[in-house]
Enzyme design. Structure first.
Site, PDB file in Angstrom:
ATOM      1  N   SER A   3      -4.197   6.520 -32.609  1.00 18.53           N
ATOM      2  CA  SER A   3      -4.879   5.650 -31.588  1.00 18.53           C
ATOM      3  C   SER A   3      -6.405   5.612 -31.959  1.00 18.53           C
ATOM      4  O   SER A   3      -6.790   5.456 -33.054  1.00 18.53           O
ATOM      5  CB  SER A   3      -4.708   5.942 -29.993  1.00 18.53           C
ATOM      6  OG  SER A   3      -5.253   5.134 -29.243  1.00 18.53           O
ATOM      7  N   ASP A  61       4.009  -2.154 -30.871  1.00 18.79           N
ATOM      8  CA  ASP A  61       2.779  -1.829 -30.389  1.00 18.79           C
ATOM      9  C   ASP A  61       1.778  -2.962 -30.291  1.00 18.79           C
ATOM     10  O   ASP A  61       1.758  -3.825 -30.882  1.00 18.79           O
ATOM     11  CB  ASP A  61       2.109  -1.006 -31.400  1.00 18.79           C
ATOM     12  CG  ASP A  61       0.574  -0.392 -30.925  1.00 18.79           C
ATOM     13  OD1 ASP A  61      -0.032  -0.895 -29.739  1.00 18.79           O
ATOM     14  OD2 ASP A  61       0.249   0.651 -31.349  1.00 18.79           O
ATOM     15  N   HIS A  68       2.773   1.515 -28.377  1.00 19.43           N
ATOM     16  CA  HIS A  68       1.624   2.517 -28.724  1.00 19.43           C
ATOM     17  C   HIS A  68       1.687   4.044 -28.603  1.00 19.43           C
ATOM     18  O   HIS A  68       1.332   4.812 -29.604  1.00 19.43           O
ATOM     19  CB  HIS A  68       0.437   1.998 -28.020  1.00 19.43           C
ATOM     20  CG  HIS A  68      -0.916   2.550 -28.693  1.00 19.43           C
ATOM     21  ND1 HIS A  68      -1.386   2.712 -30.069  1.00 19.43           N
ATOM     22  CD2 HIS A  68      -1.839   3.394 -28.088  1.00 19.43           C
ATOM     23  CE1 HIS A  68      -2.467   3.401 -30.098  1.00 19.43           C
ATOM     24  NE2 HIS A  68      -2.725   3.743 -28.896  1.00 19.43           N
TER      25      HIS A  68
END
Lengths: 499, 499
Positions: free
Chosen positions: A224, A444, A478
């Site tokens: 991330s 995601d 995600h």
């Protein structure tokens, strides 16, 4: 009986912070018993009331446990005895300001043993709101945010590697950020804290590495926002980064991701408690934080997961009262407050986060993510530079883009590439000699799989012949990087093992 | 000079609603000139101040034009002389309550001419926040929300069809909703208004059709929430609906869509002005409405469109002041308020909507969308029933699901269908004899293309042999139905023309 009811109602209202029985307000449910009631809205006033009550008591311990709702300090700064702090007494040059940060603290934790030649170091970068506590330590046995991935024999094998994880500059878990005291005034910086970039976070980390006498990383690893830092480390200090792992990250924040973070900042900054960021003497913007986290949670998971996990199931903590009680799918009349499990899930995620993190840190770090852009023009506009050797510097400071469009026959030029791909390849050219693992997740919606392909394509187009690229399926969106030890962990372990 | 500056600042603060120069608050920028300033936050206080100032003036006209920000009534109820209103003096049975709505108004507009046999009627259903003004009329020449699709020779050809569009029950544009006066009290219903379902909206419309002497629709047409109504019309009154057009709708709201609407309701209901829905004597929750609309806008468009339209462009209305001014991509230092065009776009969308629509209507109608579910068990739990013939009733009241899994060799059983598809097929069985057009958009993140396939599959599995199905590409996401006259319009025109 009526008197008892009135007394009970009075006690209830006092508990949730209402002073008057007669004037309906958002803090107080309307008085008449047949008026609609909104417990999901009353919860904000109740929280405000609890926080106010605590402020009037003697100073609480660092983290105060609440039987109902968990820890409730203004935000949860972890016990400083469980992490190390490096104080850098010199100015830190910043990307977006000619005035440097005068000095800074950086909180960090480590796992494994540093080899005598200091060549086994993995710098692990965190996502937006994580602390340095990536895994349990003797000083802090609580599980860390990547507990399943770090340890002897795990994806990041502490039998082999010395792992360092820091709290980022701008954060609130021990490193300098908006909630830190400004030396000049002795007061919290609040929104007078300068804007920081992902590159500034990484430069601060490299000052820590200098302090620890570590010249070169075995690998820079992140997921991330941590993946952004991982790539930024390669750009800033290409000679000092042996390998890069970029999981569910991006090299250029998309307008969609900016939009989703903007929506979070907007609700947070609209909370009256935010007070332009100067809330450290008062109550934190807990309602705005809850609402922001609800939005964030939508971006962290995926629709397919929610289809499987919640579907259209209703919350079940109320007694049935619908005309047709025979069918289990609807047990009571619907209401404007949460009905579906997906709603109570989001509500809970917001509630459990809203006092655990500093609102200004959320705003600053979310903004740093938005601003992240490794296309050459964006990098050239920064007030900082890549510390490349003269040879490499020549490659990436040229405003012309690389002529090659693919590095090898095994990777033909991308189909339908975005128009900025050559500019991204030019910006990422300093990373050409760093083996890089790029891993993304098809479900995601925040860091889309197209962005993962873009990172791999830009690296390859920029001349990197050692790009490992994986796409994962699955339903976790995600958050896959926090969950999928088998696939994410396996790819990392394999990549780190390759010589 | 200092005195002049102080005076100017004082005037500025007074204009945006600040009474004190010394105490920073969300309504007031901090006083010291070197303190951070947040115009994006001050905008909420400035709006509040303007609204307060207007309330103290004599009653304004229905829609008051503001030179800076457009129309600013508490919300924009259109001029009632430009639409028709049918008052239904009898109770309306409701899906989620044994107590009916005592009576209701329904606002509507029409285009084209009703044929002598009244067999050319198209009932057009609206999305969440639309009024009955789908296209310009002699009484109201302003363009309607589907102006490009309705008219002589257009997708819905008014040379051939008589088109009726209503404002839904629960809305605020002339039909009964939370902002309407309750006859019993003479006060706005506010949140004492009963929850309504998509089916209730459609039943109200059929009372209007009864009043107009229209027995059977040529077609029931709708996009987004209008598509839900279109399908609901087929379920409620299968004998009275000739064809169905469902564009970018669903037969079962997904948890993802519920999550995105929940986030909007949560920010709106947290606005102190919302006051549990009782704000009609005060100021509307304009800040919550702005924040909610920003989130909604994210769900209406698509990432690919924003990549093309905004990319990472910065807003340009500020003078450059960065150290490196040579590069056009960054002209000034970034700030915590909107920097990117995508942010100013969302900000503008929120600002221009926040006073045009009633907050309670948004909450009620958004909830009705969440609750929409045509699987058999969900339909059976409603307090209303399908008005099918005895033969058909037998089909859909049976709790067993149809045994056939595909209606013809040209449409094999769906690959990897959701587990609830048989229950959805059973619920939609009353629509088996109504030719239906299902059209969806691949870039739609709110009503995903999987949901479009689901509607078509469920109809076919339920025995419908006349399902037309199209998927559109393009970058416009959910809003495609408002934009793509060529593809959306073409499919509708073709489908309506088929005999």
């Amino acid at each position: 009986m009526a008197l008892v009811r009135l007394l009970r109602r009075s006690q209830h209202l006092a508990r949730i912070g209402c002073r008057s029985l007669s004037s309906p307000s958002p803090a107080c449910p309307p008085p008449a018993p047949n008026q609609p009631n909104f417990p999901c809205v009353d919860a904000h006033a109740a929280r405000e009331s609890r926080l106010k009550a605590r402020r009037s008591k003697p100073a609480p311990p660092a983290i105060q446990q609440d039987a109902e709702t968990g820890p409730e300090p203004p935000y949860a700064r972890p016990n400083p005895t469980t992490y190390h702090t490096y104080h850098h007494p010199h100015p830190l040059q910043l990307s977006y300001s000619t005035t440097p940060l005068p000095a800074f603290d950086i909180a960090y934790e480590t796992w494994g043993s540093l080899s005598p030649s200091k060549d086994n170091v993995i710098l692990l970068h965190t996502g937006l709101s994580a602390s340095s506590h990536a895994a349990s330590t003797p000083a802090n046995p609580a599980p860390g945010w990547w507990e399943k991935f770090i340890g002897p024999g795990k994806a990041i094998d502490t039998n082999q590697f010395f792992v360092i994880c820091t709290n980022v500059i701008g954060g609130c878990y021990g490193s300098s950020g908006p909630s830190s005291l400004e030396e000049a005034t002795g007061k919290p910086w609040a929104t007078r804290f300068p804007l920081v970039s992902i590159f500034d976070m990484v430069n601060a980390q490299f000052h820590l590495l200098d302090h620890l006498g570590i010249n070169k990383l075995y690998a820079s690893v992140g997921c991330s926002m941590g993946a952004m830092q991982s790539l930024a480390a390669g750009w800033l200090h290409p000679e000092r980064v042996g390998k890069i792992v970029s999981i569910s990250g991006t090299a250029r924040s998309s307008p969609s991701a900016v939009a989703m973070r903007f929506a979070q900042r907007a609700v947070l900054m609209a909370d009256p408690n935010w007070n332009n960021g100067f809330y450290y003497d008062g109550l934190p913007p807990h309602t705005g934080m809850k609402l922001a986290r609800q939005i964030a949670t939508i971006t962290y998971r995926s629709g397919p997961e929610w289809d499987l996990r919640f579907g259209r199931q209703l919350r079940s903590n109320e007694s049935p009262s619908l005309p047709d009680q025979s069918h289990p799918s609807i047990q009571r009349p619907p209401a404007l407050c949460p009905d579906f499990l997906i709603e109570t899930y989001l509500d809970h995620q917001g509630e459990s986060f809203c006092l655990k993190y500093d609102a200004n840190s959320l705003i600053y770090i979310s903004k740093a993510m938005d601003l992240f852009d490794m296309t050459l023009p964006a990098l050239q506009a920064l007030n900082i530079k890549s510390n490349t050797s003269p040879f490499r510097k020549k490659m990436h400071t040229s405003s012309s883009v690389p002529h090659k469009t693919s590095h090898s026959k095994s990777h033909p030029p991308p189909v339908n590439p975005p128009p900025y791909l050559p500019a991204l390849a030019a910006g990422m050219a300093p990373l050409a000699h760093i083996p890089t693992l790029v891993l993304g997740v098809q479900s995601d919606i925040l860091f889309t799989v197209e962005q993962q392909r873009e990172v791999a394509d830009a690296l390859r187009m920029g001349g990197n012949e050692n790009v490992s690229y994986y796409e994962l399926g699955g339903v976790w969106g995600h958050d896959t990087f926090l969950i999928d030890t088998l696939n994410v962990g396996g790819a990392i372990r394999g990549f780190l093992s390759l010589s």
